[in-house]
Design an enzyme around this catalytic site. Structure first.
Site: not given
Length: 396
Positions: A49, A359, A362
């Site tokens: 991610s 979040d 990240h």
């Protein structure tokens, strides 16, 4: 006089030939000498991610708003308010943002492709995405996708032509491109999240290095020669990791990061650096750059206030208040039932540019830009070469 003129003409021709050869060599990405920019025509990225530009969103549903709010003005497949480090890498090289290989809508692969998906790991996960949150698209699957992409893109490019030549890469780009890797974080955290001890987590690192080496060598066998490999960040500074294993949150450093998590991340990075050095010896005709993003990220987190950021462990897009403003059951953009109505409670903070954590997992775009600025010139790389000169980073 005729003899002198002939000699002069011959000398000029020789000089012009030498200048032409020098220019040609200077412009070749494959040149190993210290010199100018490498002119990479494409980037092919593998990862999780931290560099996913739409892979997981294409598979299992889009990352919801307010993701993407800062730069794109809408969700853009990234788990961030804006751009990721890989986006800044592409921009710096004069390339477009990478389209996710898995995204069939509106993609353009002329200047590369992104095989990363959020939740990906080097090793295959012995669970499902819906049970664990980790992606089934492990690194070996990403390589299979890459192989398919080479074969199918060139078949279409050569046989159909037309518009396809405007959205697919040229064959020679695969040997001239920069290959970027940013993966390994989820192997460590997923191992901890099933309640393994630190000793058990550390024990998987040699296997991770073997698997990573195998994939990089496979990319090399398909023509890849220029590799830009990120290490993993300070995992002990990620709120979601601290909440998943609160027993590991202590001892903490002065910033509130887990010493235990970070020591394992540092061990992973040490072994990764050794692995990259070994690859450099095995393939002296290729360029391998090890990039220390850990140091860049930890500098930002440990000096957040000095650098103009707020509490580095306080989530911008979260819910629940408390130390981290994070509820593991409600992600960014997440909803809860309130009086029988589904209400968005995972909302963004007012000014993401002042936050490090987007979040809980990240970074914000502002934090990603800081990290990119720290690594782009090569000060944190081994060998210490700038991004735009990464075709010159060959070593013994």
């Amino acid at each position: 006089m005729a003899t002198a003129a002939t000699a002069t003409a011959g000398s000029r021709a020789a000089v012009l030939l030498l200048l032409s050869l020098a220019l040609a060599l200077a412009l070749r990405p494959s040149d190993a000498g210290a010199g100018g920019d490498c002119h990479f025509p494409a980037v092919f990225n593998f990862g999780d991610s931290n560099s996913d530009t739409g892979g997981l969103s294409s598979l299992f549903g889009a990352a919801p708003p307010p993701n993407g709010r800062t730069f794109f003005g809408m969700p853009a497949g990234r788990y961030c308010d804006g751009r990721l480090v890989i986006d800044f890498i592409a921009e710096s090289l004069g390339l477009t943002h990478l389209s996710a290989y898995l995204n069939s809508i509106g993609s353009n692969f002329t200047q590369g492709a992104n095989f990363a998906t959020a939740g990906s790991s080097i090793r295959r996960q012995n669970t499902s995405l819906f049970l664990s949150g980790f992606s089934p698209i492990s690194l070996d699957v990403q390589f299979w996708e890459f192989e398919q992409f080479i074969n199918r893109s060139q078949l279409v490019y050569n046989n159909k032509g037309g518009i396809y030549r405007e959205i697919l890469p040229r064959a020679e780009y695969f040997s001239q491109a920069l290959y970027t890797f940013d993966i390994g974080q989820n192997d460590i955290t997923s191992s901890y999240f099933v309640n393994n001890t630190t000793e058990e987590v550390e024990a998987i690192i040699p296997d991770l290095m073997e698997r990573l080496t195998s994939i990089i060598q496979s990319v090399y066998s398909r023509g890849g020669r220029y590799f830009w490999i990120h290490n993993t960040g300070p995992l002990g500074c990620l709120p979601y990791a601290l909440l998943h294993r609160p027993d590991l949150a202590i001892p903490a450093d002065g910033t509130g990061c887990s010493v235990t998590y970070n020591k394992v991340a540092q061990l992973f990075n040490l072994r990764l650096k050794e692995t990259v050095a070994s690859l450099r010896k095995t393939h002296p005709d290729a360029a391998f750059t090890y990039v220390d993003v850990y140091t860049a990220k930890y500098k930002l987190i440990s000096q957040a206030n000095k650098l103009g950021f707020d509490d580095p462990l306080l989530t911008c897009c979260g819910y629940g208040g408390g130390r981290y403003n994070l509820d593991l059951s409600v992600g960014c953009g997440g909803k809860k039932q309130v009086n029988g109505t589904s209400v968005v409670v995972g909302k963004s903070c007012e000014n993401p540019s002042k936050r490090v954590s987007w979040d809980g997992v990240h970074f914000t775009e502002a934090a990603n830009k800081f990290v990119f600025d720290q690594i782009v010139a090569g000060a944190l790389s081994d060998p210490p070469v700038a991004l735009r000169q990464a075709c010159h980073s060959r070593g013994q």
